[in-house]
Design an enzyme around this catalytic site. Structure first.
Site, PDB file in Angstrom:
ATOM      1  N   SER A   1       6.382 -17.800   1.832  1.00 45.29           N
ATOM      2  CA  SER A   1       5.307 -18.228   2.720  1.00 45.29           C
ATOM      3  C   SER A   1       5.335 -19.740   2.836  1.00 45.29           C
ATOM      4  O   SER A   1       5.568 -20.444   1.851  1.00 45.29           O
ATOM      5  CB  SER A   1       3.947 -17.768   2.176  1.00 45.29           C
ATOM      6  OG  SER A   1       2.885 -18.412   2.869  1.00 45.29           O
TER       7      SER A   1
ATOM      8  N   HIS B   1      -2.718  10.963  -0.389  1.00 46.30           N
ATOM      9  CA  HIS B   1      -3.893  10.399   0.294  1.00 46.30           C
ATOM     10  C   HIS B   1      -4.132   8.943  -0.090  1.00 46.30           C
ATOM     11  O   HIS B   1      -5.266   8.436   0.002  1.00 46.30           O
ATOM     12  CB  HIS B   1      -5.161  11.219  -0.017  1.00 46.30           C
ATOM     13  CG  HIS B   1      -4.994  12.687   0.156  1.00 46.30           C
ATOM     14  ND1 HIS B   1      -5.121  13.306   1.376  1.00 46.30           N
ATOM     15  CD2 HIS B   1      -4.673  13.656  -0.729  1.00 46.30           C
ATOM     16  CE1 HIS B   1      -4.895  14.600   1.234  1.00 46.30           C
ATOM     17  NE2 HIS B   1      -4.607  14.837  -0.033  1.00 46.30           N
TER      18      HIS B   1
END
Length: 466
Positions: free
Chosen positions: A269, A137
């Site tokens: 990046s 979960h």
């Protein structure tokens, strides 16, 4: 893979099919097929560069690609011009060629997939004892190991391997062969003056020359598009696996526990120089998602076929089939590259599980104190109260987990204080993870990859151009 679906390979394969048909008809006693005709066909079975222009002119004129190439072949094999395509319909070359392309494309993918499984298996064995947090979960659960987690990917890839193998096995036993315009073989029966045995033998000869084990007993003008459905289903299922694996690696990169390969001069990046974006895994997720979506196209095309044949399948198949295989090939190139250089950040893994390890060890503490003669219910209540407070400190104050300090300060747990270090050793929480890895590799992977051993040895680390 691009060559398999290229115009040169397509039209060259058509010529092979015309040659095989003529050879087989000659072998079965048809007159009018000379040695010279067959020699000319063999000499020009590979379409020449200058012949593409001839075919283009003819196709524009006749609005029929197969007849354009029948004419073009006749220009370089004039002695065969009158017998090329004898008794056949267009689908004799188009469909049989497509099945050859599907077979060859599967043969290209299967060893690549086997190589990826082998690389991940090596990684799993090397990291089978490395404890890490397991998540359910999206929340910290019980410990697993890095290698145990990799076996989840391996098992799914093994399913993909079996799916593709099964699709190939079915494909090579259902060649279209020499079936005629509506699948009745009427034209060939006429050529052989009603000799059913020779018609059957013709079909068998062409099938054997094409490298297939058997032809379908009954077809329409085309081979059943159900074959496309089954093959692309297997490819699409692999696409789901590729996205699943890429997603896991991206999540682990977010947690800083694992990273895909990253070159020395690579830029993560353009703005944030410190970043190491998981662009390979992201690309694989994108391509895997695209691959999974091709199933719809072949399903709808199969359902939409009318009776003995309709042509609304042609254009979409020319797009979907090559693109599905190219996409699968791209996913395998990425998987190869990623699995060849996965980076495990052990210190970060340890830092992450240390936050939750005290909570996971509480059951061990309870059992140990009960062994000293104390009440389990009393122990559980002490642990519950302290765990809730320690959890609040971690989540609301951003401090380290201080549950162990609380336990050490509680006189109730004095009888087991000398055991705490042993009760908190991470390797005591991983269950049979190392053994599971070994069993998967020995019992599942090795038997499945045995037939690919020589091919795997020739497959190096995939290089990405971008």
């Amino acid at each position: 893979m691009k060559y398999i679906f290229s115009p040169r390979n397509r039209f060259t394969t058509w010529r092979h099919l015309w040659l095989w048909l003529a050879e087989s008809e000659r072998e079965l006693g048809l007159a009018g097929i000379s040695d010279v005709a067959l020699e000319q066909m063999r000499a020009h079975v590979r379409i020449g560069d200058e012949e593409f222009a001839i075919a283009d002119v003819e196709e524009k004129r006749r609005r029929h690609d197969v007849m354009a190439h029948v004419h073009t072949f006749g220009t370089v094999a004039p002695e065969a011009a009158g017998i090329v395509h004898w008794g056949a319909t267009s689908c004799y070359v188009t469909d049989n060629a497509d099945q050859i392309f599907l077979r060859d494309a599967l043969d290209l993918l299967l060893p690549k997939l086997a190589a990826v499984i082998q690389r991940l298996s090596k990684f799993a064995v090397e990291t089978r004892h490395e404890p890490c947090l397991g998540y359910t979960h999206g929340q910290a659960a019980q410990m697993v190991t890095v290698g145990k987690r990799a076996t989840i990917w391996i098992e799914d890839l093994l399913d993909d391997l079996h799916n593709l193998e099964h699709a190939r096995e079915r494909l090579v036993a259902k060649f279209r062969g020499a079936k005629g315009t509506t699948g009745t073989q009427a034209s060939f029966l006429a050529i052989f003056n009603g000799d059913h045995k020779k018609v059957v033998e013709l079909d068998e000869l062409v099938t054997k020359k094409a490298g297939f084990t058997a032809s379908a007993r009954s077809t329409t003008q085309t081979y059943s598009r159900k074959i496309d459905v089954d093959i692309v289903h297997a490819l699409s299922s692999f696409g789901c696996t590729a996205e699943r694996i890429g997603g896991d690696i991206r999540h682990l990169a977010m947690l800083r526990e694992m990273e895909e390969p990253f070159e020395v001069d690579q830029i993560g990046s353009s703005a944030m120089a410190y970043k190491r974006n998981p662009m390979r895994s992201e690309r694989m997720c994108s391509l895997g998602r695209n691959l999974a979506n091709y199933s719809a196209g072949v399903e709808q095309t199969y359902k939409a076929q009318w009776l003995e044949r309709s042509l609304d399948d042609s254009a979409i198949r020319r797009i979907v089939l090559p693109e599905a295989f190219l996409c699968a090939d791209a996913c395998l190139i990425l998987l190869n590259n990623i699995s060849s250089g996965l980076v495990v950040n052990k210190a970060m893994i340890q830092r992450n599980y240390n936050v939750d390890l005290p909570f996971m060890a509480t059951e061990n503490f309870i059992m140990a104190i009960v062994a000293k003669g104390h009440s389990r219910q009393d122990a559980h209540e002490h642990i519950r109260v302290m765990s809730q407070e320690a959890g609040r400190v971690v989540k609301q104050e951003g401090k380290l987990n201080d549950l162990i300090d609380r336990i050490k300060a509680d006189k109730f747990f004095e009888p087991i204080l000398d055991q705490l270090d042993d009760l908190m050793r991470p390797e005591t929480f991983i269950g049979r993870s190392p053994e599971i890895v070994e069993e998967v590799v020995e019992l599942d992977v090795k038997p499945a990859l045995h037939k690919y051993e020589s091919a795997i040895c020739k497959i190096g680390t995939a290089d990405l151009s971008v």
